[in-house]
Design an enzyme around this catalytic site. Structure first.
Site, mmCIF file in Angstrom:
data_model
loop_
_atom_site.group_PDB
_atom_site.id
_atom_site.type_symbol
_atom_site.label_atom_id
_atom_site.label_comp_id
_atom_site.label_asym_id
_atom_site.label_seq_id
_atom_site.Cartn_x
_atom_site.Cartn_y
_atom_site.Cartn_z
ATOM 1 N N LYS A 100 -3.276 -12.836 -0.210
ATOM 2 C CA LYS A 100 -4.277 -13.908 -0.101
ATOM 3 C C LYS A 100 -4.205 -14.819 -1.322
ATOM 4 C CE LYS A 100 -7.291 -11.245 2.923
ATOM 5 N NZ LYS A 100 -8.510 -10.470 3.148
ATOM 6 N N GLN A 148 -13.014 -7.928 -0.485
ATOM 7 C CA GLN A 148 -12.085 -7.224 0.398
ATOM 8 C C GLN A 148 -12.736 -5.932 0.907
ATOM 9 O OE1 GLN A 148 -9.230 -8.431 1.476
ATOM 10 N NE2 GLN A 148 -8.667 -6.629 2.644
ATOM 11 N N ASP A 156 -14.788 -15.624 4.973
ATOM 12 C CA ASP A 156 -14.356 -14.592 5.927
ATOM 13 C C ASP A 156 -15.040 -14.807 7.279
ATOM 14 O OD1 ASP A 156 -12.488 -12.645 5.073
ATOM 15 O OD2 ASP A 156 -13.982 -11.691 3.774
HETATM 16 N N1 GUN Z 1 -10.353 -5.974 5.418
HETATM 17 C C1 GUN Z 1 -9.560 -6.044 6.515
HETATM 18 N N2 GUN Z 1 -9.512 -7.314 6.985
HETATM 19 C C2 GUN Z 1 -10.293 -8.052 6.162
HETATM 20 C C3 GUN Z 1 -10.625 -9.431 6.121
HETATM 21 O O1 GUN Z 1 -10.220 -10.253 6.956
HETATM 22 N N3 GUN Z 1 -11.464 -9.804 5.097
HETATM 23 C C4 GUN Z 1 -11.944 -8.928 4.183
HETATM 24 N N4 GUN Z 1 -12.772 -9.396 3.245
HETATM 25 N N5 GUN Z 1 -11.649 -7.632 4.197
HETATM 26 C C5 GUN Z 1 -10.818 -7.213 5.179
#
Ligand code: GUN
Length: 290
Positions: free
Chosen positions: A54, A100, A123
């Site tokens: 990311k 996350q 998100d």
């Molecule tokens: N854990 C698995 N997928 C995601 C996501 O798209 N965003 C976040 N913040 N955590 C995750």
């Protein structure tokens, strides 16, 4: 029938090119780049890889992430994390905040998600943003379902009246995907762990979205000829290879369109995170004309 591939890598590359230009133009006009804070709590190896990817994607399109991101020890208290979120909510240089998931067990993920300013919830997990989508007024949209919709757009097929079956009812994928497809005019069925006859549902689906996290759960022979298959599953096998929730080879013999794993939905999730961050940036600047 041999399915055409819905290629998330190619689509991501072209969307990111557009975002790079857009970001550079906005940054020149407003004197700052969009800012995304990526918070990782603990040392989960899969999360470390996701977070690294990311942050790399941010650099690639001109979003400032390193200045605001933090990795915190697993023992950090919920109160400390909530304090950090409050600081980031108040920071005018931060347009997006991402914690996350999963967080360590002593931290309540719902309390964390709800603490994020909905205007910075890139998100798209906050109940406000889920509610906006449900009420047909989408604001910041959950990244994976949003990416699936962009892939469906690539087929050129009108979704109105299509029979869609989603496998998995998670907050992150299944539920917001239901609302996305409903908004697009599809007739939506959600299958989940209590669903009695999955095969029967899949067999009549024009669109299958598999998001259960169970390798090979959806059998290729169940796929209706000419269907669109979107495989959200990313499962690591004992041999180290990634595989989806759908039996790809057999499904590709019957489907009209199918996403590969890897290289389908995965890259789109990060691209939609970047898209959401630039959208939040525009809104914070009051510069929403495209
Ligand atoms: N854990 C698995 N997928 C995601 C996501 O798209 N965003 C976040 N913040 N955590 C995750």
């Amino acid at each position: 029938m041999t399915a055409q591939i819905l290629d998330g890598r190619t689509l991501s590359t072209s969307l990111r090119e557009y975002l790079r230009r857009d970001t550079a133009e906005l940054a020149a006009k407003h004197g700052r780049a969009p800012g995304l804070a990526v918070i990782l709590v603990g040392e989960d190896p899969a999360s470390q890889i996701y977070v690294r990817n990311k942050k790399k994607a941010c650099v690639d399109v001109g979003i400032e992430s390193d200045a605001f991101s933090q990795t915190l020890p697993a023992e950090i208290s919920q109160q400390h994390l909530l304090g950090l979120i409050a600081e980031l909510n108040a920071d005018p240089k931060v347009d997006g905040i991402l914690v996350q998931m999963p967080v360590p067990e002593h931290i309540d993920p719902e309390a964390i998600i709800e603490a994020i300013d909905p205007g910075k919830d890139v998100d798209g997990f906050h109940p406000y943003n889920i509610g906006r989508l449900t009420a047909r007024m989408p604001a910041l949209r959950s990244c994976t379902p949003f990416g699936c919709m962009k892939l469906l757009e690539q087929t050129g097929i009108d979704l109105h009246g299509q029979e869609a079956v989603i496998v998995g009812a998670s907050n992150i994928v299944g539920r917001p995907m239901t609302m996305e497809l409903l908004l697009a005019g599809a007739t939506v069925t959600v299958a989940h762990k209590f669903t009695r006859n999955l095969q029967q549902h899949i067999e009549r689906a024009d669109i299958v979205v598999a998001a259960a996290g169970k390798p090979g759960l959806v059998k290729g022979k169940w796929i209706k000829p000419g269907a669109i298959v979107i495989d959200v599953g990313i499962n690591r096998m004992d041999n180290g290879k990634l595989t989806g929730d759908v039996e790809f080879d057999k499904a590709a013999e019957r489907a009209a369109w199918i996403t590969p794993v890897p290289g389908g939905v995965g890259p789109m999730t990060i691209t939609m995170l970047l898209t959401n961050t630039v959208q939040a940036f525009r809104e914070h600047l009051g510069d929403t004309c495209e």
